[in-house]
Design a protein around this motif. Sequence first.
Motif, PDB file in Angstrom:
ATOM      1  N   TRP A 160       1.632   6.770  -7.126  1.00  0.00           N
ATOM      2  CA  TRP A 160       0.376   7.525  -7.307  1.00  0.00           C
ATOM      3  C   TRP A 160       1.038   9.193  -6.958  1.00  0.00           C
ATOM      4  O   TRP A 160       0.726   9.923  -7.775  1.00  0.00           O
ATOM      5  N   GLU A 161       1.382   9.222  -5.923  1.00  0.00           N
ATOM      6  CA  GLU A 161       2.084  10.584  -5.694  1.00  0.00           C
ATOM      7  C   GLU A 161       3.066  11.390  -6.790  1.00  0.00           C
ATOM      8  O   GLU A 161       3.029  12.342  -7.058  1.00  0.00           O
ATOM      9  N   LEU A 162       4.038  10.239  -7.203  1.00  0.00           N
ATOM     10  CA  LEU A 162       4.667  10.711  -8.270  1.00  0.00           C
ATOM     11  C   LEU A 162       4.109  10.911  -9.606  1.00  0.00           C
ATOM     12  O   LEU A 162       4.235  12.089 -10.414  1.00  0.00           O
ATOM     13  N   VAL A 175      -0.152  16.874 -12.534  1.00  0.00           N
ATOM     14  CA  VAL A 175      -0.861  18.159 -12.472  1.00  0.00           C
ATOM     15  C   VAL A 175       0.142  19.259 -12.267  1.00  0.00           C
ATOM     16  O   VAL A 175       0.155  20.252 -12.873  1.00  0.00           O
ATOM     17  N   GLY A 176       1.563  18.957 -11.919  1.00  0.00           N
ATOM     18  CA  GLY A 176       2.362  20.042 -11.562  1.00  0.00           C
ATOM     19  C   GLY A 176       3.322  20.181 -12.628  1.00  0.00           C
ATOM     20  O   GLY A 176       3.354  21.582 -12.984  1.00  0.00           O
ATOM     21  N   ALA A 201       0.918  -1.159   0.075  1.00  0.00           N
ATOM     22  CA  ALA A 201       0.094   0.017   0.112  1.00  0.00           C
ATOM     23  C   ALA A 201       0.773   1.305   0.219  1.00  0.00           C
ATOM     24  O   ALA A 201       0.525   2.282  -0.948  1.00  0.00           O
ATOM     25  N   ALA A 202       1.976   1.227   0.829  1.00  0.00           N
ATOM     26  CA  ALA A 202       3.016   2.408   0.767  1.00  0.00           C
ATOM     27  C   ALA A 202       3.473   2.581  -0.392  1.00  0.00           C
ATOM     28  O   ALA A 202       3.729   3.916  -0.954  1.00  0.00           O
ATOM     29  N   GLU A 220      -8.745  14.320 -14.483  1.00  0.00           N
ATOM     30  CA  GLU A 220      -8.395  13.302 -15.745  1.00  0.00           C
ATOM     31  C   GLU A 220      -7.490  12.106 -14.980  1.00  0.00           C
ATOM     32  O   GLU A 220      -7.500  11.333 -15.918  1.00  0.00           O
ATOM     33  N   LEU A 221      -7.201  12.228 -13.982  1.00  0.00           N
ATOM     34  CA  LEU A 221      -6.060  10.982 -13.431  1.00  0.00           C
ATOM     35  C   LEU A 221      -7.134  10.185 -13.029  1.00  0.00           C
ATOM     36  O   LEU A 221      -7.012   9.759 -11.612  1.00  0.00           O
TER      37      LEU A 221
END
Length: 75
Positions: free
Chosen positions: A43-45, A51-52, A36-37, A60-61
Amino acid sequence: MATPTKDRSHWVVKKFTSHDDLRTYGIKEWQKLSGAARRQAAWELVYDYCVGVKGMNPDELRLQKTVTRIRRNVG
Protein backbone atom coordinates in the motif's frame (compact mmCIF):
# COMPACT_ATOMS: atom_id res chain seq x y z
CA MET A 1 6.17 23.44 -1.08
CA ALA A 2 8.77 20.97 0.17
CA THR A 3 7.98 17.28 0.02
CA PRO A 4 8.33 15.60 3.42
CA THR A 5 10.98 12.89 3.52
CA LYS A 6 10.52 9.54 5.17
CA ASP A 7 12.83 8.34 7.92
CA ARG A 8 14.95 5.66 6.30
CA SER A 9 17.63 5.48 9.01
CA HIS A 10 16.51 1.95 9.89
CA TRP A 11 17.18 0.64 6.35
CA VAL A 12 19.89 -1.97 6.00
CA VAL A 13 22.55 -1.42 3.34
CA LYS A 14 23.96 -4.55 1.69
CA LYS A 15 26.29 -5.21 -1.22
CA PHE A 16 25.63 -8.12 -3.58
CA THR A 17 27.90 -9.73 -6.12
CA SER A 18 25.12 -10.76 -8.51
CA HIS A 19 21.49 -10.10 -9.36
CA ASP A 20 20.64 -13.65 -8.30
CA ASP A 21 22.01 -12.99 -4.80
CA LEU A 22 19.99 -9.77 -4.62
CA ARG A 23 16.81 -11.55 -5.74
CA THR A 24 17.30 -14.42 -3.27
CA TYR A 25 17.86 -11.95 -0.43
CA GLY A 26 14.75 -9.97 -1.38
CA ILE A 27 12.58 -13.08 -1.45
CA LYS A 28 13.85 -14.24 1.95
CA GLU A 29 13.22 -10.82 3.49
CA TRP A 30 9.63 -10.66 2.12
CA GLN A 31 8.95 -14.18 3.39
CA LYS A 32 9.99 -13.12 6.90
CA LEU A 33 7.21 -10.52 6.99
CA SER A 34 3.65 -11.21 8.05
CA GLY A 35 0.79 -10.87 5.57
CA ALA A 36 -0.25 -7.60 7.19
CA ALA A 37 3.26 -6.18 6.87
CA ARG A 38 3.39 -7.17 3.19
CA ARG A 39 0.04 -5.51 2.49
CA GLN A 40 1.16 -2.38 4.34
CA ALA A 41 4.38 -2.21 2.31
CA ALA A 42 2.47 -2.73 -0.94
CA TRP A 43 0.00 0.00 0.00
CA GLU A 44 2.85 2.41 0.78
CA LEU A 45 4.33 1.76 -2.67
CA VAL A 46 0.98 2.40 -4.36
CA TYR A 47 0.34 5.52 -2.27
CA ASP A 48 3.81 6.99 -2.84
CA TYR A 49 3.57 6.38 -6.59
CA CYS A 50 0.02 7.64 -7.09
CA VAL A 51 0.23 10.68 -4.83
CA GLY A 52 3.92 11.53 -5.17
CA VAL A 53 4.58 10.73 -8.83
CA LYS A 54 1.20 10.93 -10.55
CA GLY A 55 -0.09 13.79 -8.37
CA MET A 56 -3.40 12.08 -7.59
CA ASN A 57 -5.65 13.13 -4.73
CA PRO A 58 -5.31 10.61 -1.84
CA ASP A 59 -9.12 10.38 -1.70
CA GLU A 60 -9.05 8.67 -5.12
CA LEU A 61 -7.10 5.75 -3.63
CA ARG A 62 -10.00 3.74 -2.31
CA LEU A 63 -12.15 0.94 -3.55
CA GLN A 64 -14.76 2.23 -5.94
CA LYS A 65 -17.81 0.59 -7.44
CA THR A 66 -19.60 1.77 -10.51
CA VAL A 67 -23.39 1.66 -10.45
CA THR A 68 -24.52 -0.24 -13.49
CA ARG A 69 -28.28 -0.29 -12.97
CA ILE A 70 -30.88 1.19 -10.63
CA ARG A 71 -34.01 -0.88 -10.24
CA ARG A 72 -37.23 0.46 -8.77
CA ASN A 73 -39.42 -1.90 -6.76
CA VAL A 74 -42.91 -1.89 -8.22
CA GLY A 75 -45.28 -3.40 -5.98
